[in-house]
Design an enzyme around this catalytic site. Structure first.
Site, PDB file in Angstrom:
ATOM      1  N   CYS A  56      20.464  29.995   9.551  1.00  0.00           N
ATOM      2  CA  CYS A  56      21.030  28.749  10.161  1.00  0.00           C
ATOM      3  C   CYS A  56      21.927  28.001   9.183  1.00  0.00           C
ATOM      4  O   CYS A  56      22.580  27.034   9.455  1.00  0.00           O
ATOM      5  CB  CYS A  56      19.957  28.079  10.848  1.00  0.00           C
ATOM      6  SG  CYS A  56      19.390  28.724  12.278  1.00  0.00           S
ATOM      7  N   HIS A 112      21.543  19.995  10.954  1.00  0.00           N
ATOM      8  CA  HIS A 112      21.582  21.442  11.779  1.00  0.00           C
ATOM      9  C   HIS A 112      20.820  20.995  13.108  1.00  0.00           C
ATOM     10  O   HIS A 112      19.752  20.206  13.092  1.00  0.00           O
ATOM     11  CB  HIS A 112      20.593  22.533  11.049  1.00  0.00           C
ATOM     12  CG  HIS A 112      20.160  23.685  11.978  1.00  0.00           C
ATOM     13  ND1 HIS A 112      21.260  24.210  12.558  1.00  0.00           N
ATOM     14  CD2 HIS A 112      19.167  24.180  12.314  1.00  0.00           C
ATOM     15  CE1 HIS A 112      20.567  25.256  13.190  1.00  0.00           C
ATOM     16  NE2 HIS A 112      19.396  25.269  12.802  1.00  0.00           N
ATOM     17  N   ASN A 155      20.297  25.750  19.928  1.00  0.00           N
ATOM     18  CA  ASN A 155      20.191  25.805  18.594  1.00  0.00           C
ATOM     19  C   ASN A 155      21.281  27.152  18.362  1.00  0.00           C
ATOM     20  O   ASN A 155      20.812  28.164  18.743  1.00  0.00           O
ATOM     21  CB  ASN A 155      18.842  26.203  17.883  1.00  0.00           C
ATOM     22  CG  ASN A 155      19.063  26.618  16.600  1.00  0.00           C
ATOM     23  OD1 ASN A 155      20.083  26.796  15.958  1.00  0.00           O
ATOM     24  ND2 ASN A 155      17.970  26.732  16.053  1.00  0.00           N
TER      25      ASN A 155
HETATM   26  N1  ACO Z   1       7.506  26.544  28.065  1.00  0.00           N
HETATM   27  C1  ACO Z   1       5.965  26.032  28.180  1.00  0.00           C
HETATM   28  N2  ACO Z   1       5.068  26.067  27.332  1.00  0.00           N
HETATM   29  C2  ACO Z   1       5.462  26.772  26.217  1.00  0.00           C
HETATM   30  C3  ACO Z   1       6.615  27.232  26.133  1.00  0.00           C
HETATM   31  C4  ACO Z   1       7.821  27.008  26.760  1.00  0.00           C
HETATM   32  N3  ACO Z   1       9.078  27.451  26.742  1.00  0.00           N
HETATM   33  N4  ACO Z   1       6.757  27.833  24.431  1.00  0.00           N
HETATM   34  C5  ACO Z   1       5.333  27.439  24.149  1.00  0.00           C
HETATM   35  N5  ACO Z   1       4.603  26.973  25.068  1.00  0.00           N
HETATM   36  C6  ACO Z   1       3.279  26.590  25.066  1.00  0.00           C
HETATM   37  C7  ACO Z   1       2.448  27.413  24.215  1.00  0.00           C
HETATM   38  O1  ACO Z   1       2.120  28.756  24.624  1.00  0.00           O
HETATM   39  C8  ACO Z   1       1.242  26.329  23.880  1.00  0.00           C
HETATM   40  O2  ACO Z   1       0.459  26.887  24.818  1.00  0.00           O
HETATM   41  P1  ACO Z   1      -1.338  26.652  24.387  1.00  0.00           P
HETATM   42  O3  ACO Z   1      -1.401  25.210  23.978  1.00  0.00           O
HETATM   43  O4  ACO Z   1      -1.995  26.606  25.706  1.00  0.00           O
HETATM   44  O5  ACO Z   1      -1.509  27.807  23.492  1.00  0.00           O
HETATM   45  C9  ACO Z   1       2.056  25.231  24.046  1.00  0.00           C
HETATM   46  O6  ACO Z   1       3.274  25.111  24.693  1.00  0.00           O
HETATM   47  C10 ACO Z   1       2.173  24.447  22.597  1.00  0.00           C
HETATM   48  O7  ACO Z   1       2.810  25.281  21.873  1.00  0.00           O
HETATM   49  P2  ACO Z   1       3.314  24.992  20.457  1.00  0.00           P
HETATM   50  O8  ACO Z   1       4.274  26.275  19.872  1.00  0.00           O
HETATM   51  O9  ACO Z   1       2.512  24.437  19.590  1.00  0.00           O
HETATM   52  O10 ACO Z   1       4.498  23.614  20.688  1.00  0.00           O
HETATM   53  P3  ACO Z   1       5.224  22.969  19.806  1.00  0.00           P
HETATM   54  O11 ACO Z   1       4.967  21.445  20.319  1.00  0.00           O
HETATM   55  O12 ACO Z   1       5.142  23.177  18.458  1.00  0.00           O
HETATM   56  O13 ACO Z   1       6.789  23.348  20.245  1.00  0.00           O
HETATM   57  C11 ACO Z   1       8.662  24.463  19.264  1.00  0.00           C
HETATM   58  C12 ACO Z   1       7.378  24.467  20.076  1.00  0.00           C
HETATM   59  C13 ACO Z   1       9.464  23.640  20.369  1.00  0.00           C
HETATM   60  C14 ACO Z   1       9.183  25.623  19.186  1.00  0.00           C
HETATM   61  C15 ACO Z   1       8.607  23.592  17.934  1.00  0.00           C
HETATM   62  O14 ACO Z   1       7.481  24.298  17.304  1.00  0.00           O
HETATM   63  C16 ACO Z   1       9.807  23.720  17.324  1.00  0.00           C
HETATM   64  O15 ACO Z   1      10.803  23.236  17.733  1.00  0.00           O
HETATM   65  N6  ACO Z   1       9.758  24.170  16.057  1.00  0.00           N
HETATM   66  C17 ACO Z   1      10.910  24.229  15.338  1.00  0.00           C
HETATM   67  C18 ACO Z   1      11.752  25.698  15.826  1.00  0.00           C
HETATM   68  C19 ACO Z   1      13.066  25.521  15.189  1.00  0.00           C
HETATM   69  O16 ACO Z   1      13.863  24.522  15.243  1.00  0.00           O
HETATM   70  N7  ACO Z   1      13.412  26.768  15.020  1.00  0.00           N
HETATM   71  C20 ACO Z   1      14.739  27.109  14.259  1.00  0.00           C
HETATM   72  C21 ACO Z   1      14.911  26.095  12.948  1.00  0.00           C
HETATM   73  S1  ACO Z   1      15.701  27.084  11.678  1.00  0.00           S
HETATM   74  C22 ACO Z   1      16.828  27.938  12.841  1.00  0.00           C
HETATM   75  O17 ACO Z   1      17.616  27.335  13.286  1.00  0.00           O
HETATM   76  C23 ACO Z   1      16.797  29.257  12.677  1.00  0.00           C
END
Ligand code: ACO
Length: 330
Positions: free
Chosen positions: A116, A256, A285
């Site tokens: 990215c 980003h 993204n």
């Molecule tokens: N819909 C509904 N529920 C979901 C989803 C979804 N799409 N995805 C995960 N969940 C659930 C999980 O299973 C989990 O359930 P559980 O508590 O029963 O186990 C719960 O939601 C919480 O999951 P987390 O992964 O802990 O959720 P979080 O609040 O951390 O959000 C996210 C996840 C949005 C991916 C966040 O961690 C994030 O944005 N991280 C950065 C990702 C990113 O930006 N990556 C790219 C950056 S670099 C680049 O661009 C390559």
């Protein structure tokens, strides 16, 4: 550090494919909801490329707009760099396909892999080529067909990404300071927090590898989130300090576009929420294209105008990160 010659961005362009995939559409693909996606990421929709569109095709559309904006012909380009993690194929480079399609017959071409962070890295590479006097004009593209590398059964990742491309034309000279400086860093020890483990020479394309879905992007979302906030914030502060600029002097910050919560956390840390650009709601993204698309939109919608100080910042797989300071001269 000031370059030996001033280097300016003289044109920008961007392109997203026609097909829109909304959060409601995703409710029919995986167990998720518009409410979950929007509250966790700030995303409403993303664009998905057609089957017959590869990264080069998206890049070509953005490049044509950037060249028109710059008012130059393709034959004037000396260098094309395409930043991508979703190239048309392993080789030849996507940049070579772009060259052929736009008729940039005088350019040398290569792809740059910094996930990215690729567009910012590519801007810096092209700027240095021009600043040194080696070349006069470069076309820098960030282009991604992320939809190819996403596991559409993994709700933790498939909701986050979209397809698209952005481009910038760089040239020696121009008014103001142009592209002033960049700070960049990498940490390969954290590669397995965000990667596509299969399909390369480490874990080649076999039936077993495909059955294990190793060809798709894997991510530890929470870890990536924390590192993204820290690294982008640190990179911006370092770039400002190195160039004797205060955050108050900056007219526009373009981060980003990975997640609105990441962007909000950086805004809060830097105290610049009123000048932080965000379009993640519309495109999700788009990896190396995200910064390029946001820069083009910020220029076209009048957020960035002549004489503005602009700070770009990125974070991506590797890990890789960086920040770039420029004065808009157009
Ligand atoms: N819909 C509904 N529920 C979901 C989803 C979804 N799409 N995805 C995960 N969940 C659930 C999980 O299973 C989990 O359930 P559980 O508590 O029963 O186990 C719960 O939601 C919480 O999951 P987390 O992964 O802990 O959720 P979080 O609040 O951390 O959000 C996210 C996840 C949005 C991916 C966040 O961690 C994030 O944005 N991280 C950065 C990702 C990113 O930006 N990556 C790219 C950056 S670099 C680049 O661009 C390559």
């Amino acid at each position: 550090m000031q370059p030996i010659r001033t280097v300016s961005i003289i044109g920008t362009g961007s392109y997203v494919p026609e097909k829109v995939l909304t959060n409601q559409d995703l409710e029919h693909v995986v167990e998720t909801s518009d409410e979950w996606i929007y509250s966790r990421t700030g995303m409403r929709e993303r664009h998905i490329a057609a089957d017959d569109q590869a990264a080069s095709d998206l890049g070509v559309e953005a490049a044509k707009k950037a060249l028109a904006d710059a008012g130059i012909g393709a034959e004037e380009i000396d260098l094309i760099i395409v930043a991508t993690l979703s190239p048309d194929m392993f080789f030849p480079s996507t940049a070579c396909f772009v060259q052929d399609k736009i008729g940039a017959k005088n350019a040398f071409c290569y792809d740059l892999g910094a996930a990215c962070s690729g567009f910012l890295y590519a801007l810096d590479a092209a700027k240095n080529q021009i600043a040194s006097g080696a070349i006069e004009t470069a076309l820098v593209i960030g282009s991604e067909k992320m939809s190819t590398f996403i596991d559409w059964e993994d709700r933790g990742t498939c909701i986050l990404f979209g397809d698209g491309a952005g481009a910038a034309v760089l040239r020696a000279g121009g008014e103001g300071r142009g592209i002033m400086d960049a700070v960049m860093g990498s940490d390969g020890s954290l590669a397995d927090l965000l990667w596509t483990p299969g399909g390369g020479s480490r874990n080649p394309m076999t039936h077993e590898m495909l059955d294990q879905k190793q060809q798709y992007l894997k991510m530890e979302g929470r870890d990536v989130f924390k590192h993204a906030v820290v690294r982008m914030g640190d990179a911006v502060l370092e770039a400002l300090e190195k160039n004797g600029i205060s955050a108050d002097d900056v007219n526009c910050f373009i981060p980003h576009q990975a997640n609105v919560r990441i962007i909000d956390a950086i805004s809060k840390r830097l105290g610049v929420a009123d000048r932080m650009y965000c379009n993640v709601e519309k495109y999700a993204n788009t990896s190396s294209a995200a910064l390029a698309i946001a820069l083009d939109e910020a220029v076209k919608d009048g957020t960035i105008t002549k004489g503005d100080l602009v700070v770009l910042t990125v974070f991506g797989g590797g890990f890789t990160w960086g920040a770039n300071v420029l004065e808009w001269g157009k």
